[in-house]
Design a protein around this motif. Structure first.
Motif, PDB file in Angstrom:
ATOM      1  N   THR A  13       0.833  -1.179   0.000  1.00 53.40           N
ATOM      2  CA  THR A  13       0.000   0.000   0.000  1.00 53.40           C
ATOM      3  C   THR A  13       0.882   1.248   0.000  1.00 53.40           C
ATOM      4  N   VAL A  14       0.232   2.393  -0.114  1.00 49.59           N
ATOM      5  CA  VAL A  14       0.974   3.655  -0.129  1.00 49.59           C
ATOM      6  C   VAL A  14       0.795   4.384   1.189  1.00 49.59           C
ATOM      7  N   THR A  15       1.743   5.220   1.491  1.00 49.98           N
ATOM      8  CA  THR A  15       1.715   5.989   2.731  1.00 49.98           C
ATOM      9  C   THR A  15       0.420   6.777   2.843  1.00 49.98           C
ATOM     10  N   GLY A  16      -0.211   6.657   4.026  1.00 52.68           N
ATOM     11  CA  GLY A  16      -1.396   7.448   4.307  1.00 52.68           C
ATOM     12  C   GLY A  16      -2.721   6.827   3.925  1.00 52.68           C
ATOM     13  N   LYS A  17      -2.719   5.731   3.210  1.00 57.33           N
ATOM     14  CA  LYS A  17      -3.973   5.116   2.779  1.00 57.33           C
ATOM     15  C   LYS A  17      -4.431   4.094   3.824  1.00 57.33           C
ATOM     16  N   LYS A  18      -5.540   4.403   4.458  1.00 60.79           N
ATOM     17  CA  LYS A  18      -6.060   3.571   5.546  1.00 60.79           C
ATOM     18  C   LYS A  18      -6.245   2.120   5.102  1.00 60.79           C
ATOM     19  N   LEU A  19      -5.887   1.191   5.992  1.00 58.29           N
ATOM     20  CA  LEU A  19      -6.082  -0.215   5.672  1.00 58.29           C
ATOM     21  C   LEU A  19      -6.478  -0.991   6.924  1.00 58.29           C
ATOM     22  N   THR A  20      -7.102  -2.120   6.689  1.00 55.80           N
ATOM     23  CA  THR A  20      -7.506  -3.019   7.767  1.00 55.80           C
ATOM     24  C   THR A  20      -7.026  -4.420   7.453  1.00 55.80           C
ATOM     25  N   VAL A  21      -6.404  -5.052   8.422  1.00 57.11           N
ATOM     26  CA  VAL A  21      -6.035  -6.461   8.318  1.00 57.11           C
ATOM     27  C   VAL A  21      -7.013  -7.234   9.204  1.00 57.11           C
ATOM     28  N   LYS A  57      -3.114  -1.867  25.201  1.00 56.63           N
ATOM     29  CA  LYS A  57      -1.904  -1.667  24.418  1.00 56.63           C
ATOM     30  C   LYS A  57      -0.837  -2.685  24.799  1.00 56.63           C
ATOM     31  N   GLY A  58      -0.111  -3.117  23.777  1.00 50.49           N
ATOM     32  CA  GLY A  58       1.062  -3.953  24.006  1.00 50.49           C
ATOM     33  C   GLY A  58       2.308  -3.095  24.044  1.00 50.49           C
ATOM     34  N   ASP A  59       3.388  -3.608  23.470  1.00 53.03           N
ATOM     35  CA  ASP A  59       4.670  -2.901  23.506  1.00 53.03           C
ATOM     36  C   ASP A  59       4.782  -1.792  22.475  1.00 53.03           C
ATOM     37  N   VAL A  60       4.134  -1.966  21.317  1.00 55.70           N
ATOM     38  CA  VAL A  60       4.307  -1.019  20.206  1.00 55.70           C
ATOM     39  C   VAL A  60       2.965  -0.642  19.595  1.00 55.70           C
ATOM     40  N   PRO A  61       2.092   0.062  20.324  1.00 49.12           N
ATOM     41  CA  PRO A  61       0.753   0.353  19.817  1.00 49.12           C
ATOM     42  C   PRO A  61       0.643   1.577  18.902  1.00 49.12           C
ATOM     43  N   GLU A  62       1.711   2.412  18.869  1.00 47.33           N
ATOM     44  CA  GLU A  62       1.609   3.677  18.145  1.00 47.33           C
ATOM     45  C   GLU A  62       1.355   3.442  16.667  1.00 47.33           C
ATOM     46  N   GLY A  63       0.353   4.122  16.133  1.00 53.79           N
ATOM     47  CA  GLY A  63       0.032   4.033  14.715  1.00 53.79           C
ATOM     48  C   GLY A  63      -0.976   2.946  14.380  1.00 53.79           C
ATOM     49  N   TYR A  64      -1.460   2.238  15.387  1.00 51.68           N
ATOM     50  CA  TYR A  64      -2.400   1.142  15.170  1.00 51.68           C
ATOM     51  C   TYR A  64      -3.662   1.342  16.003  1.00 51.68           C
ATOM     52  N   ILE A  77      -6.207  -2.053  12.470  1.00 57.51           N
ATOM     53  CA  ILE A  77      -6.461  -0.904  11.601  1.00 57.51           C
ATOM     54  C   ILE A  77      -5.248   0.016  11.615  1.00 57.51           C
ATOM     55  N   LEU A  78      -4.793   0.368  10.417  1.00 54.15           N
ATOM     56  CA  LEU A  78      -3.750   1.372  10.266  1.00 54.15           C
ATOM     57  C   LEU A  78      -4.400   2.576   9.601  1.00 54.15           C
ATOM     58  N   GLU A  79      -4.655   3.628  10.374  1.00 55.74           N
ATOM     59  CA  GLU A  79      -5.394   4.792   9.878  1.00 55.74           C
ATOM     60  C   GLU A  79      -4.573   5.546   8.823  1.00 55.74           C
ATOM     61  N   SER A  80      -3.289   5.678   9.056  1.00 53.97           N
ATOM     62  CA  SER A  80      -2.421   6.401   8.128  1.00 53.97           C
ATOM     63  C   SER A  80      -1.065   5.698   8.090  1.00 53.97           C
ATOM     64  N   PRO A  81      -0.977   4.617   7.329  1.00 55.03           N
ATOM     65  CA  PRO A  81       0.246   3.807   7.342  1.00 55.03           C
ATOM     66  C   PRO A  81       1.473   4.607   6.908  1.00 55.03           C
ATOM     67  N   SER A  82       2.593   4.259   7.518  1.00 60.93           N
ATOM     68  CA  SER A  82       3.869   4.863   7.153  1.00 60.93           C
ATOM     69  C   SER A  82       4.868   3.742   6.847  1.00 60.93           C
ATOM     70  N   PRO A  83       5.943   4.071   6.126  1.00 59.59           N
ATOM     71  CA  PRO A  83       6.916   3.028   5.752  1.00 59.59           C
ATOM     72  C   PRO A  83       7.483   2.254   6.936  1.00 59.59           C
ATOM     73  N   ASN A  84       7.565   2.869   8.129  1.00 56.39           N
ATOM     74  CA  ASN A  84       8.115   2.135   9.278  1.00 56.39           C
ATOM     75  C   ASN A  84       7.141   1.094   9.824  1.00 56.39           C
ATOM     76  N   GLN A  85       5.963   1.005   9.234  1.00 55.79           N
ATOM     77  CA  GLN A  85       5.022  -0.047   9.593  1.00 55.79           C
ATOM     78  C   GLN A  85       5.102  -1.236   8.620  1.00 55.79           C
ATOM     79  N   THR A  86       6.036  -1.164   7.710  1.00 54.68           N
ATOM     80  CA  THR A  86       6.329  -2.321   6.866  1.00 54.68           C
ATOM     81  C   THR A  86       6.845  -3.430   7.760  1.00 54.68           C
ATOM     82  N   SER A  87       6.158  -4.562   7.735  1.00 56.04           N
ATOM     83  CA  SER A  87       6.494  -5.618   8.689  1.00 56.04           C
ATOM     84  C   SER A  87       5.681  -6.868   8.370  1.00 56.04           C
ATOM     85  N   LEU A  88       5.979  -7.925   9.123  1.00 57.56           N
ATOM     86  CA  LEU A  88       5.190  -9.154   9.086  1.00 57.56           C
ATOM     87  C   LEU A  88       4.301  -9.161  10.329  1.00 57.56           C
ATOM     88  N   TYR A  89       3.003  -9.266  10.124  1.00 60.13           N
ATOM     89  CA  TYR A  89       2.049  -9.168  11.223  1.00 60.13           C
ATOM     90  C   TYR A  89       1.409 -10.523  11.491  1.00 60.13           C
TER      91      TYR A  89
END
Lengths: 112, 109
Positions: A13-21, A57-64, A77-89
């Motif tokens: 996805t692109v930065t800022g585009k809301k997404l839901t897993v 909240k767990g250890d790293v809740p910011e941005g989620y 839910i990632l309201e405004s995803p940023s590149p540092n949220q690139t990860s395996l969930y």
């Protein structure tokens, strides 16, 4: 078959585009949790839920964000995803203390 | 936060026993010790858990030190399918799990 199902498995996805897993479990578990896994950092807990309408909240809740409106589902839910949220969930569910978690197969998210 | 310390990597020959150590000096009285493993491209998989006494199941054994500040996961006969990253985890109250970076186990044929 008892399982935790995550969708999608892969997402670019692109930065800022809301997404839901989405995450769904068919074991009637009360506890559910989200983790992210990054190289060299292991698995880190993002949010967890001990019951419907109860999240913490767990250890790293910011941005989620998460919600637990019904027992079987626990979307991330990632309201405004940023590149540092690139990860395996990973989503996981449990019958509660002291039983362990059953994990889903993972969602690989890339934010560009 | 309840944290654990494990070696980054270990090797074992196939069909030999493997002892995977874990230090958890900050463990509290109600924390359970869990072990999970993660095979390549998969989510973590439960292996075993315990509180104070040693535990056995079909996959492994868990030996817990008397002071509970360390534990050892024992695979009695390593197979190639046991090659994975093994995580030692303390379960704090509220079912919070604190994963570390785990031990990558290589099994040599």
């Amino acid at each position: 078959e008892a399982q935790v199902t995550q969708n999608p498995r892969y997402l670019i996805t692109v930065t800022g585009k809301k997404l839901t897993v989405t995450c769904s479990q068919n074991m009637n578990h009360e506890y559910m949790s989200w983790y992210r896994q990054d190289p060299g950092l292991g698995l880190r807990q993002i949010y967890y839920s001990m019951n419907v309408e109860v999240t913490d909240k767990g250890d790293v809740p910011e941005g989620y964000k998460v919600s637990r409106k019904e027992k079987r589902n626990f979307p991330l839910i990632l309201e405004s995803p940023s590149p540092n949220q690139t990860s395996l969930y990973f989503c996981a569910s449990s019958d509660g203390h002291p039983y362990g978690y059953t994990f889903g197969s993972g969602t690989r998210l890339t934010v560009v | 936060d309840a944290k654990t310390t494990q070696p980054n990597s270990m090797e074992s020959n196939e069909e030999e026993p493997v002892h995977l150590p874990c230090n958890h000096s900050t463990i509290s009285g109600t924390d359970y010790i869990h072990w999970y493993r993660q095979l390549p491209s998969q989510g973590p998989e439960y292996v075993i858990h315990g509180l104070t006494s040693n535990v056995n199941n079909r996959m492994a054994s868990l030996a817990i030190a008397e002071d509970r500040k360390s534990s050892t996961l024992i695979l009695h006969r390593a197979t190639l399918r046991d090659a994975a990253v093994y995580y030692c985890i303390l379960e704090a109250t509220g079912n919070q799990f604190y994963f570390g970076t785990g031990t990558s186990l290589t099994v040599i044929p």
